[in-house]
Design a protein around this motif. Structure first.
Motif, PDB file in Angstrom:
ATOM      1  N   VAL A 254      -7.542  17.537  -7.273  1.00  0.00           N
ATOM      2  CA  VAL A 254      -7.000  18.648  -6.160  1.00  0.00           C
ATOM      3  C   VAL A 254      -7.452  18.593  -4.977  1.00  0.00           C
ATOM      4  CG1 VAL A 254      -6.802  21.085  -5.716  1.00  0.00           C
ATOM      5  CG2 VAL A 254      -6.548  20.348  -8.261  1.00  0.00           C
ATOM      6  N   ILE A 255      -8.714  17.889  -4.945  1.00  0.00           N
ATOM      7  CA  ILE A 255      -9.124  17.920  -3.437  1.00  0.00           C
ATOM      8  C   ILE A 255      -8.451  16.721  -2.869  1.00  0.00           C
ATOM      9  CG2 ILE A 255     -11.282  17.408  -2.191  1.00  0.00           C
ATOM     10  CD1 ILE A 255     -12.853  18.874  -4.138  1.00  0.00           C
ATOM     11  N   GLY A 256      -8.410  15.743  -3.440  1.00  0.00           N
ATOM     12  CA  GLY A 256      -7.754  14.529  -3.172  1.00  0.00           C
ATOM     13  C   GLY A 256      -6.307  14.938  -2.646  1.00  0.00           C
ATOM     14  N   THR A 257      -5.691  15.577  -3.522  1.00  0.00           N
ATOM     15  CA  THR A 257      -4.167  16.119  -2.813  1.00  0.00           C
ATOM     16  C   THR A 257      -4.230  16.813  -1.705  1.00  0.00           C
ATOM     17  OG1 THR A 257      -3.645  15.874  -5.482  1.00  0.00           O
ATOM     18  CG2 THR A 257      -2.096  17.250  -3.837  1.00  0.00           C
ATOM     19  N   LEU A 258      -5.027  17.754  -1.775  1.00  0.00           N
ATOM     20  CA  LEU A 258      -5.308  18.591  -0.396  1.00  0.00           C
ATOM     21  C   LEU A 258      -5.453  17.716   0.904  1.00  0.00           C
ATOM     22  CD1 LEU A 258      -6.968  21.663  -1.596  1.00  0.00           C
ATOM     23  CD2 LEU A 258      -4.641  21.296  -1.570  1.00  0.00           C
ATOM     24  N   VAL A 259      -6.294  16.740   0.703  1.00  0.00           N
ATOM     25  CA  VAL A 259      -6.648  15.730   1.913  1.00  0.00           C
ATOM     26  C   VAL A 259      -5.487  14.860   2.055  1.00  0.00           C
ATOM     27  CG1 VAL A 259      -7.818  13.835   2.427  1.00  0.00           C
ATOM     28  CG2 VAL A 259      -9.181  15.688   1.206  1.00  0.00           C
ATOM     29  N   MET A 260      -4.620  14.587   1.426  1.00  0.00           N
ATOM     30  CA  MET A 260      -3.352  13.759   1.484  1.00  0.00           C
ATOM     31  C   MET A 260      -2.318  14.542   2.186  1.00  0.00           C
ATOM     32  SD  MET A 260      -1.245  11.386  -1.110  1.00  0.00           S
ATOM     33  CE  MET A 260       0.238  10.347  -0.317  1.00  0.00           C
ATOM     34  N   VAL A 261      -2.155  15.724   1.844  1.00  0.00           N
ATOM     35  CA  VAL A 261      -0.998  16.659   2.279  1.00  0.00           C
ATOM     36  C   VAL A 261      -1.394  17.098   3.746  1.00  0.00           C
ATOM     37  CG1 VAL A 261       0.065  18.966   1.897  1.00  0.00           C
ATOM     38  CG2 VAL A 261      -0.238  17.607  -0.017  1.00  0.00           C
ATOM     39  N   LEU A 262      -2.553  17.605   4.069  1.00  0.00           N
ATOM     40  CA  LEU A 262      -2.909  17.846   5.259  1.00  0.00           C
ATOM     41  C   LEU A 262      -3.017  16.839   6.286  1.00  0.00           C
ATOM     42  CD1 LEU A 262      -5.965  20.513   3.974  1.00  0.00           C
ATOM     43  CD2 LEU A 262      -3.688  21.256   5.142  1.00  0.00           C
ATOM     44  N   SER A 263      -3.480  15.772   5.791  1.00  0.00           N
ATOM     45  CA  SER A 263      -3.573  14.483   6.787  1.00  0.00           C
ATOM     46  C   SER A 263      -2.064  14.042   7.027  1.00  0.00           C
ATOM     47  CB  SER A 263      -4.625  13.567   6.333  1.00  0.00           C
ATOM     48  OG  SER A 263      -4.098  12.931   5.090  1.00  0.00           O
ATOM     49  N   LYS A 264      -1.174  14.416   6.227  1.00  0.00           N
ATOM     50  CA  LYS A 264       0.054  13.802   6.081  1.00  0.00           C
ATOM     51  C   LYS A 264       0.117  12.286   5.976  1.00  0.00           C
ATOM     52  CE  LYS A 264       2.066  17.395   9.346  1.00  0.00           C
ATOM     53  NZ  LYS A 264       2.744  17.666  10.304  1.00  0.00           N
ATOM     54  N   ALA A 265      -0.698  11.836   4.938  1.00  0.00           N
ATOM     55  CA  ALA A 265      -0.792  10.575   4.430  1.00  0.00           C
ATOM     56  C   ALA A 265      -1.113   9.637   5.685  1.00  0.00           C
ATOM     57  CB  ALA A 265       0.404  10.114   3.854  1.00  0.00           C
ATOM     58  N   ASN A 266      -1.827  10.012   6.743  1.00  0.00           N
ATOM     59  CA  ASN A 266      -2.066   9.132   7.827  1.00  0.00           C
ATOM     60  C   ASN A 266      -3.569   8.345   7.626  1.00  0.00           C
ATOM     61  OD1 ASN A 266       0.525   9.350   9.199  1.00  0.00           O
ATOM     62  ND2 ASN A 266      -0.183  11.294  10.034  1.00  0.00           N
ATOM     63  N   LEU A 267      -4.233   8.928   6.676  1.00  0.00           N
ATOM     64  CA  LEU A 267      -5.566   8.190   6.668  1.00  0.00           C
ATOM     65  C   LEU A 267      -5.297   6.642   6.321  1.00  0.00           C
ATOM     66  CD1 LEU A 267      -7.111  11.007   4.545  1.00  0.00           C
ATOM     67  CD2 LEU A 267      -7.385  10.713   7.043  1.00  0.00           C
ATOM     68  N   GLY A 268      -6.243   5.908   6.847  1.00  0.00           N
ATOM     69  CA  GLY A 268      -5.859   4.357   6.502  1.00  0.00           C
ATOM     70  C   GLY A 268      -6.444   4.211   5.107  1.00  0.00           C
ATOM     71  N   HIS A 269      -5.842   3.501   4.570  1.00  0.00           N
ATOM     72  CA  HIS A 269      -6.221   2.967   3.040  1.00  0.00           C
ATOM     73  C   HIS A 269      -6.350   4.138   2.272  1.00  0.00           C
ATOM     74  CE1 HIS A 269      -6.466  -1.191   4.727  1.00  0.00           C
ATOM     75  NE2 HIS A 269      -7.600  -0.728   5.565  1.00  0.00           N
ATOM     76  N   PHE A 270      -5.502   5.057   2.251  1.00  0.00           N
ATOM     77  CA  PHE A 270      -6.023   6.461   1.509  1.00  0.00           C
ATOM     78  C   PHE A 270      -5.525   6.030   0.051  1.00  0.00           C
ATOM     79  CE2 PHE A 270      -1.277   6.527   2.471  1.00  0.00           C
ATOM     80  CZ  PHE A 270      -0.719   6.791   1.284  1.00  0.00           C
ATOM     81  N   TYR A 271      -4.492   4.804  -0.109  1.00  0.00           N
ATOM     82  CA  TYR A 271      -4.495   4.622  -1.534  1.00  0.00           C
ATOM     83  C   TYR A 271      -5.734   4.472  -2.309  1.00  0.00           C
ATOM     84  CZ  TYR A 271      -4.869  -0.034   0.025  1.00  0.00           C
ATOM     85  OH  TYR A 271      -5.511  -1.242   0.471  1.00  0.00           O
ATOM     86  N   LEU A 272      -6.760   3.759  -1.742  1.00  0.00           N
ATOM     87  CA  LEU A 272      -7.946   3.595  -2.472  1.00  0.00           C
ATOM     88  C   LEU A 272      -8.523   4.683  -2.985  1.00  0.00           C
ATOM     89  CD1 LEU A 272      -9.638   1.124   0.076  1.00  0.00           C
ATOM     90  CD2 LEU A 272      -8.623   0.528  -2.114  1.00  0.00           C
TER      91      LEU A 272
END
Length: 470
Positions: free
Chosen positions: A421-439
């Motif tokens: 759930v925390i990982g999902t919230l981070v992805m949505v709030l950052s709009k998937a702009n984090l580098g290498h977020f797939y890791l």
């Protein structure tokens, strides 16, 4: 239920999801975002009608199927209460001095209102007929109940382009209604051995009361669950407009492919579970199912996170936000799928009111968060609200089950799911702009395998044995 039956039951949900994935981009390219939003409202209303007017008697039908010898009489008893309520509400609604189509679609049209009522009645009957073939273990016929409405819709929408009809919502509504009606005619023919004899059966008041005692608590829970899964559309429509609704609806529809697994599992799991309950259930069997479901849910969630960037390639540029919305939307059916195993104690003990409490709790959380987040964040806020509400639904249902039946181990399961759930919230709030977020998603699945390493090892050994045997 053997492997052949499982495969037959799987064809329908898989085929329906595949047809939806074909139909959705087609609609998105040729119709406006606003019309996609209106189509979503139509689907939401049809879903509500089935949840509300069935009075959850289809679930009572499933629960009592192995207990009653006269299946036709059981079917009649399950249908009559909801049909009576639906007829009464329809007459009252038609007599009201406002346009139902204007209220829902912002288009004042008698034709749209008429088509809506036809769709509601057809969906009502299809729901019950689908449960008839489900309990008869007629896997191919059940699959047809899932595939045919989608197939007819795709064909009729294709006619819009082929016949050069105007690509507007009225045309889309007519095609949707024709698809549902065509499906109903087919299902009536395939189930004539049940509903035709049922017409002559007497209604057992004792059986009716018994079924209503089981089903009525589920009505409130069903409506609350409907609200949990669809209220975000209403909030988006009123607070953000049909454009945000259209984008969000496409993300939810694409994530609905994951609901295929949930649908397949539920259709197989409930009959097996209740048969186990009658024969004397073993807790170890249920725990094995729960552990494997946790691993499976983690795998699908991680795959959705890793490959989410691919989805926008197949849609117009207006739908770019789906890249980060899709993971949150995938989480919703995954939570429901997992709760189907962790919440088994509610069904086994026939304490259906606790399912209602779980749905209402999540409904209230969803309503509050949608109200707070959508005005500022639009579709992003809707996604965040629904993920958190489904998390609450899963926790509450699991805890009730543990107290009503037996206390399954839950600590490491909660730690793992909270991490996702925390990982999902981070992805949505950052709009998937984090580098290498797939890791992050790869790490979470590795973490899952470590937590459940004994079960993973067991499954690997079973797979090796199966491959060697072949």
């Amino acid at each position: 239920m053997n492997l052949k039956k499982i495969l037959q039951f799987s064809i329908g949900p898989i085929g329906a999801a595949a047809l939806s994935l074909i139909t959705l981009p087609f609609v998105a390219w040729f119709f406006t975002v606003e019309d996609v939003g209106r189509l979503t409202m139509l689907q939401v209303v049809l879903s509500l009608a089935v949840s509300l007017f069935s009075l959850a008697m289809h679930q009572a039908y499933v629960r009592e199927y192995h207990e009653e010898d006269d299946k036709q009489a059981l079917f009649k008893v399950s249908v009559i209460p909801g049909l009576a309520v639906l007829l009464l509400v329809s007459v009252i609604t038609i007599a009201l001095p406002f346009s139902i189509s204007m209220l829902l679609f912002e288009i004042d049209s008698t034709l749209l209102s008429f088509m809506l009522f036809i769709g509601i009645f057809a969906s009502f009957f299809i729901n019950f007929l689908a449960h008839v073939v489900r309990m008869q273990e007629r896997g191919l016929v059940f699959s047809a109940t899932k595939i045919t409405p989608k197939l007819f819709l795709l064909i009729f929408i294709g006619l819009i382009m082929l016949l050069n009809l105007k690509a507007e919502f009225k045309t889309l509504m007519i095609m949707n209604t024709l698809a549902v009606l065509s499906s109903l005619m087919m299902f009536l023919w395939l189930t004539r051995d049940t509903w035709l004899p049922a017409l002559k059966k007497n209604v057992s008041i004792v059986l009716l009361i018994k079924m209503l005692k089981f089903s009525l608590p589920l009505v409130a829970g069903g409506i609350a669950y409907w609200g949990l899964t669809t209220m975000d559309r209403f909030f988006l429509r009123s607070l953000s407009g049909f454009d945000e609704l259209g984008i969000y609806a496409v993300a939810v529809a694409l994530a609905g492919a994951v609901s295929v697994v949930s649908s397949i599992f539920s259709n197989i799991w409930h009959p097996i579970l209740y048969k186990w309950a009658k024969e004397g259930i073993a807790q170890k069997k249920v725990q094995c199912v729960i552990d494997n479901m946790i691993i499976f849910v983690a795998l699908i969630w991680s795959l959705a996170g890793v490959f989410s960037f691919i989805v926008p390639w197949f849609l117009p540029k207006e739908y770019q936000a789906i890249e980060y919305l899709i993971v949150a939307c995938v989480a919703m059916p995954l939570f429901y799928l997992l709760s189907e195993t962790t919440g088994v104690g509610i069904g086994i003990t026939r304490r259906s009111k606790y399912s209602m409490f779980a749905s209402i709790s999540a409904f209230l959380v969803n309503a509050l968060l949608n109200y707070l987040l959508i005005p500022d964040y639009g579709a992003t806020g809707a996604a965040l609200a629904t993920v958190l509400a489904f998390f609450v639904f899963f926790i509450v249902k699991t805890e009730f089950s543990a107290r009503l039946w037996c206390a399954i181990p839950r600590i490491k399961m909660y730690i793992l799911i909270l991490s996702y759930v925390i990982g999902t919230l981070v992805m949505v709030l950052s709009k998937a702009n984090l580098g290498h977020f797939y890791l992050m998603w790869v790490f979470l699945f590795v973490f899952t395998c470590l937590l459940y390493r004994s079960r993973v090892s067991e499954n690997v050994n079973i797979l090796k044995f199966f491959l060697e045997k072949r």
